[in-house]
Design a protein around this motif. Structure first.
Motif, short mmCIF file in Angstrom:
data_model
loop_
_atom_site.label_atom_id
_atom_site.label_comp_id
_atom_site.label_asym_id
_atom_site.label_seq_id
_atom_site.Cartn_x
_atom_site.Cartn_y
_atom_site.Cartn_z
N VAL A 178 2.50 5.18 10.11
CA VAL A 178 1.99 3.95 10.48
C VAL A 178 2.65 3.77 12.13
O VAL A 178 3.57 4.11 12.47
CB VAL A 178 2.73 2.80 9.65
N ALA A 233 7.88 4.77 4.69
CA ALA A 233 6.96 5.53 5.57
C ALA A 233 7.47 5.50 7.17
O ALA A 233 8.09 4.70 7.74
CB ALA A 233 5.43 4.79 5.67
N THR A 249 0.81 -1.17 0.04
CA THR A 249 0.10 0.02 0.04
C THR A 249 0.99 1.31 0.03
O THR A 249 0.65 2.10 -0.74
CB THR A 249 -0.92 -0.02 1.31
N ILE A 250 1.88 1.37 0.95
CA ILE A 250 2.83 2.37 1.06
C ILE A 250 3.31 2.63 -0.49
O ILE A 250 3.77 3.77 -0.82
CB ILE A 250 3.67 2.27 1.98
N GLN A 251 4.19 1.21 -0.90
CA GLN A 251 4.72 1.51 -2.34
C GLN A 251 3.83 2.00 -3.67
O GLN A 251 4.15 2.71 -4.21
CB GLN A 251 5.28 0.06 -2.72
N ILE A 268 8.15 -1.36 7.42
CA ILE A 268 7.28 -0.34 7.09
C ILE A 268 8.38 0.92 6.71
O ILE A 268 8.34 1.62 5.71
CB ILE A 268 6.48 0.19 8.11
#
Length: 258
Positions: free
Chosen positions: A91, A110, A79-81, A105
């Protein structure tokens, strides 16, 4: 435990020892204590504080809950990528021990704070509030809270989030929603994860969704795979829509205060 309840204690025996047993035969020997105080009241107070802070900053907060091994962290990394800096986010990681997930993470790009609960089986609102104070939460951003892997305890603890998102992997049983109804009832979205493995498993995805909606008819469901990318666009669109609503809510709140 919410609301009133009763705790029963046997009287001491004549020799001073405590008499133990299952179903007491002498009801006159019972002392009943009514438990009136809501044991979650303090947590709810902290959650309300968190919610006000998040609303004031326009932060869309999600509480991700699941069994251990459901693929929460891998899904967070993807999701972050996928957001690729287009949306400011942070996060909070919850585990009993280690900083392994927070390190993953951070490596994905993030900022992350790890909360280790020790013997605790869930995050609570005070822990999250303290973590928020240590973070540089951006205006109109996304906060992802990865709870301790557990489908029982986190169901009853409000953290101040906008939504609980329950993750069920296809490597688990279809009847998980029936076994752990409180979690699926508390969630607004279910991510049916690891769907790339369906061809290799005897898992009935339709039945799992049916069971989940028996518990919570309003539950939204996205079939997803962090490995293949299936469902990622729907998941990201759902996040973006929530962020937009939250930012608009912040603007309305500011106007009302003025």
């Amino acid at each position: 435990m919410r609301g009133g309840g009763a705790l029963a204690f046997r009287k001491p025996a004549s020799n001073g020892e405590i008499v133990h047993g299952h179903a007491p035969t002498d009801t006159a020997a019972l002392r009943v204590i009514q438990v009136e105080r809501d044991l979650l009241a303090k947590n709810d107070e902290y959650a309300a504080v968190n919610r006000r802070q998040l609303a004031g900053q326009g932060v869309f907060a999600l509480n991700l809950v699941s069994s251990p091994g459901s693929g929460k962290t891998a899904l967070l990394v993807k999701t972050i990528q996928a957001l690729n800096g287009a949306l400011p986010l942070a996060v909070i990681e919850g585990d009993q021990q280690t900083e392994n997930d927070a390190a993953r993470i951070r490596a994905a790009g993030a900022p992350a704070i790890q909360i280790n609960t020790g013997k605790g089986c869930h995050l609570d609102a005070q822990m999250v509030g303290q973590a928020m104070l240590r973070m540089d939460l951006k205006e109109d951003s996304l906060l992802l809270i990865e709870n301790v892997g557990n489908l029982v305890c986190p169901a009853g603890f409000d953290l101040g989030e906008a939504h609980k998102v329950v993750i069920l992997s296809v490597t688990e049983g279809e009847d998980k929603p029936l076994k752990y109804p409180d979690m699926f009832r508390a969630a607004d979205l279910m991510l049916l994860n690891k769907c790339d493995l369906l061809p290799y498993l005897e898992f009935d995805a339709g039945l799992a969704v049916d069971y989940a909606r028996r518990i919570n008819p309003d539950l939204q469901v996205i079939r997803i795979s962090a490995r293949s990318g299936e469902g990622m666009d729907l998941w990201l669109d759902w996040i973006r829509a929530g962020c937009t609503r939250t930012a608009r809510g912040k603007q309305r709140l500011a106007q009302a205060i003025e």
